[in-house]
Design a protein around this motif. Sequence first.
Motif, PDB file in Angstrom:
ATOM      1  N   GLU A  25     -17.891  12.055 -28.302  1.00  0.00           N
ATOM      2  CA  GLU A  25     -18.061  10.626 -28.579  1.00  0.00           C
ATOM      3  C   GLU A  25     -16.903  10.090 -29.418  1.00  0.00           C
ATOM      4  OE1 GLU A  25     -21.087   8.181 -31.381  1.00  0.00           O
ATOM      5  OE2 GLU A  25     -22.023   9.455 -29.866  1.00  0.00           O
ATOM      6  N   ARG A  26     -16.454  10.866 -30.401  1.00  0.00           N
ATOM      7  CA  ARG A  26     -15.394  10.416 -31.312  1.00  0.00           C
ATOM      8  C   ARG A  26     -14.022  10.425 -30.649  1.00  0.00           C
ATOM      9  NH1 ARG A  26     -15.251  10.218 -37.199  1.00  0.00           N
ATOM     10  NH2 ARG A  26     -13.136  10.462 -37.978  1.00  0.00           N
ATOM     11  N   TYR A  27     -13.722  11.482 -29.879  1.00  0.00           N
ATOM     12  CA  TYR A  27     -12.386  11.658 -29.320  1.00  0.00           C
ATOM     13  C   TYR A  27     -12.286  11.340 -27.835  1.00  0.00           C
ATOM     14  CZ  TYR A  27     -11.821  14.269 -33.665  1.00  0.00           C
ATOM     15  OH  TYR A  27     -11.800  14.641 -34.972  1.00  0.00           O
ATOM     16  N   GLY A  28     -13.411  11.151 -27.173  1.00  0.00           N
ATOM     17  CA  GLY A  28     -13.387  10.878 -25.743  1.00  0.00           C
ATOM     18  C   GLY A  28     -13.435  12.139 -24.899  1.00  0.00           C
ATOM     19  N   SER A  29     -13.072  13.272 -25.518  1.00  0.00           N
ATOM     20  CA  SER A  29     -13.056  14.546 -24.803  1.00  0.00           C
ATOM     21  C   SER A  29     -13.031  15.676 -25.827  1.00  0.00           C
ATOM     22  CB  SER A  29     -11.818  14.636 -23.911  1.00  0.00           C
ATOM     23  OG  SER A  29     -11.619  15.955 -23.479  1.00  0.00           O
ATOM     24  N   VAL A  30     -13.705  16.757 -25.523  1.00  0.00           N
ATOM     25  CA  VAL A  30     -13.671  17.932 -26.394  1.00  0.00           C
ATOM     26  C   VAL A  30     -12.260  18.516 -26.412  1.00  0.00           C
ATOM     27  CG1 VAL A  30     -14.596  20.257 -26.730  1.00  0.00           C
ATOM     28  CG2 VAL A  30     -16.110  18.406 -26.035  1.00  0.00           C
ATOM     29  N   ASP A  31     -11.522  18.339 -25.329  1.00  0.00           N
ATOM     30  CA  ASP A  31     -10.149  18.843 -25.238  1.00  0.00           C
ATOM     31  C   ASP A  31      -9.235  18.240 -26.305  1.00  0.00           C
ATOM     32  OD1 ASP A  31     -10.861  20.391 -23.046  1.00  0.00           O
ATOM     33  OD2 ASP A  31     -10.318  18.814 -21.618  1.00  0.00           O
ATOM     34  N   SER A  32      -9.583  17.063 -26.821  1.00  0.00           N
ATOM     35  CA  SER A  32      -8.758  16.390 -27.827  1.00  0.00           C
ATOM     36  C   SER A  32      -8.961  16.968 -29.227  1.00  0.00           C
ATOM     37  CB  SER A  32      -9.073  14.894 -27.854  1.00  0.00           C
ATOM     38  OG  SER A  32      -8.796  14.318 -26.597  1.00  0.00           O
ATOM     39  N   LEU A  33      -9.922  17.838 -29.395  1.00  0.00           N
ATOM     40  CA  LEU A  33     -10.204  18.405 -30.711  1.00  0.00           C
ATOM     41  C   LEU A  33      -8.981  19.100 -31.295  1.00  0.00           C
ATOM     42  CD1 LEU A  33     -12.144  19.117 -33.011  1.00  0.00           C
ATOM     43  CD2 LEU A  33     -12.869  21.098 -31.674  1.00  0.00           C
ATOM     44  N   GLY A  34      -8.317  19.931 -30.515  1.00  0.00           N
ATOM     45  CA  GLY A  34      -7.181  20.700 -31.009  1.00  0.00           C
ATOM     46  C   GLY A  34      -6.069  19.849 -31.579  1.00  0.00           C
ATOM     47  N   GLU A  35      -5.797  18.719 -30.964  1.00  0.00           N
ATOM     48  CA  GLU A  35      -4.712  17.868 -31.458  1.00  0.00           C
ATOM     49  C   GLU A  35      -5.132  17.065 -32.692  1.00  0.00           C
ATOM     50  OE1 GLU A  35      -4.829  14.157 -28.375  1.00  0.00           O
ATOM     51  OE2 GLU A  35      -4.499  16.168 -27.538  1.00  0.00           O
ATOM     52  N   ASN A  36      -6.426  16.917 -32.926  1.00  0.00           N
ATOM     53  CA  ASN A  36      -6.896  16.168 -34.090  1.00  0.00           C
ATOM     54  C   ASN A  36      -7.219  17.050 -35.288  1.00  0.00           C
ATOM     55  OD1 ASN A  36      -7.132  13.214 -33.398  1.00  0.00           O
ATOM     56  ND2 ASN A  36      -8.090  14.162 -31.622  1.00  0.00           N
ATOM     57  N   LEU A  37      -7.472  18.326 -35.050  1.00  0.00           N
ATOM     58  CA  LEU A  37      -7.876  19.231 -36.125  1.00  0.00           C
ATOM     59  C   LEU A  37      -6.859  19.339 -37.256  1.00  0.00           C
ATOM     60  CD1 LEU A  37     -10.385  20.775 -36.801  1.00  0.00           C
ATOM     61  CD2 LEU A  37      -9.476  22.740 -35.594  1.00  0.00           C
ATOM     62  N   PRO A  38      -5.547  19.310 -36.991  1.00  0.00           N
ATOM     63  CA  PRO A  38      -4.600  19.411 -38.105  1.00  0.00           C
ATOM     64  C   PRO A  38      -4.651  18.224 -39.075  1.00  0.00           C
ATOM     65  CG  PRO A  38      -3.509  19.987 -36.056  1.00  0.00           C
ATOM     66  CD  PRO A  38      -4.862  19.434 -35.702  1.00  0.00           C
ATOM     67  N   LYS A  39      -5.257  17.135 -38.696  1.00  0.00           N
ATOM     68  CA  LYS A  39      -5.361  15.968 -39.578  1.00  0.00           C
ATOM     69  C   LYS A  39      -6.486  16.222 -40.573  1.00  0.00           C
ATOM     70  CE  LYS A  39      -3.987  13.089 -35.723  1.00  0.00           C
ATOM     71  NZ  LYS A  39      -4.476  12.190 -34.685  1.00  0.00           N
ATOM     72  N   ILE A  40      -6.182  16.148 -41.866  1.00  0.00           N
ATOM     73  CA  ILE A  40      -7.155  16.508 -42.895  1.00  0.00           C
ATOM     74  C   ILE A  40      -8.431  15.680 -42.786  1.00  0.00           C
ATOM     75  CG2 ILE A  40      -6.184  15.008 -44.703  1.00  0.00           C
ATOM     76  CD1 ILE A  40      -7.754  18.474 -45.261  1.00  0.00           C
ATOM     77  N   GLN A  41      -8.327  14.387 -42.501  1.00  0.00           N
ATOM     78  CA  GLN A  41      -9.528  13.558 -42.393  1.00  0.00           C
ATOM     79  C   GLN A  41     -10.421  14.024 -41.253  1.00  0.00           C
ATOM     80  OE1 GLN A  41     -10.739  11.339 -44.549  1.00  0.00           O
ATOM     81  NE2 GLN A  41     -12.541  11.207 -43.252  1.00  0.00           N
ATOM     82  N   GLU A  42      -9.816  14.454 -40.151  1.00  0.00           N
ATOM     83  CA  GLU A  42     -10.609  14.929 -39.027  1.00  0.00           C
ATOM     84  C   GLU A  42     -11.221  16.292 -39.310  1.00  0.00           C
ATOM     85  OE1 GLU A  42     -11.364  12.817 -36.556  1.00  0.00           O
ATOM     86  OE2 GLU A  42     -10.224  11.498 -37.868  1.00  0.00           O
TER      87      GLU A  42
END
Length: 95
Positions: A25-42
């Motif tokens: 719901e947040r990223y539109g796809s579970v596949d997007s998790l990896g690219e967002n994980l390095p961001k501390i807020q995420e």
Amino acid sequence: MQTVTIAGKTYPVLFDANVLAKIQERYGSVDSLGENLPKIQETIWILTQIINEGRRYREIVEGQPQEGDPMTEERLKMFLTGEKQRHGPGHYQRL
């Protein structure tokens, strides 16, 4: 169930279908998790989700009432800041 200890308190953590649905719901796809994980807020957001899911699982499935309020991103940031001040900047890597 796995746990994580933050600021001297141990929390259950659970990465399940409910958390996956929130990620989608947040990223539109579970596949997007990896690219967002390095961001501390995420990272804070995801950790908050898996802590709260672990608490819900313990309450609903295991019948173990959980003390205190659910984790919030703000509380988690304060706890992590306190850990960093007590143990030094590299402590986040050991959590």
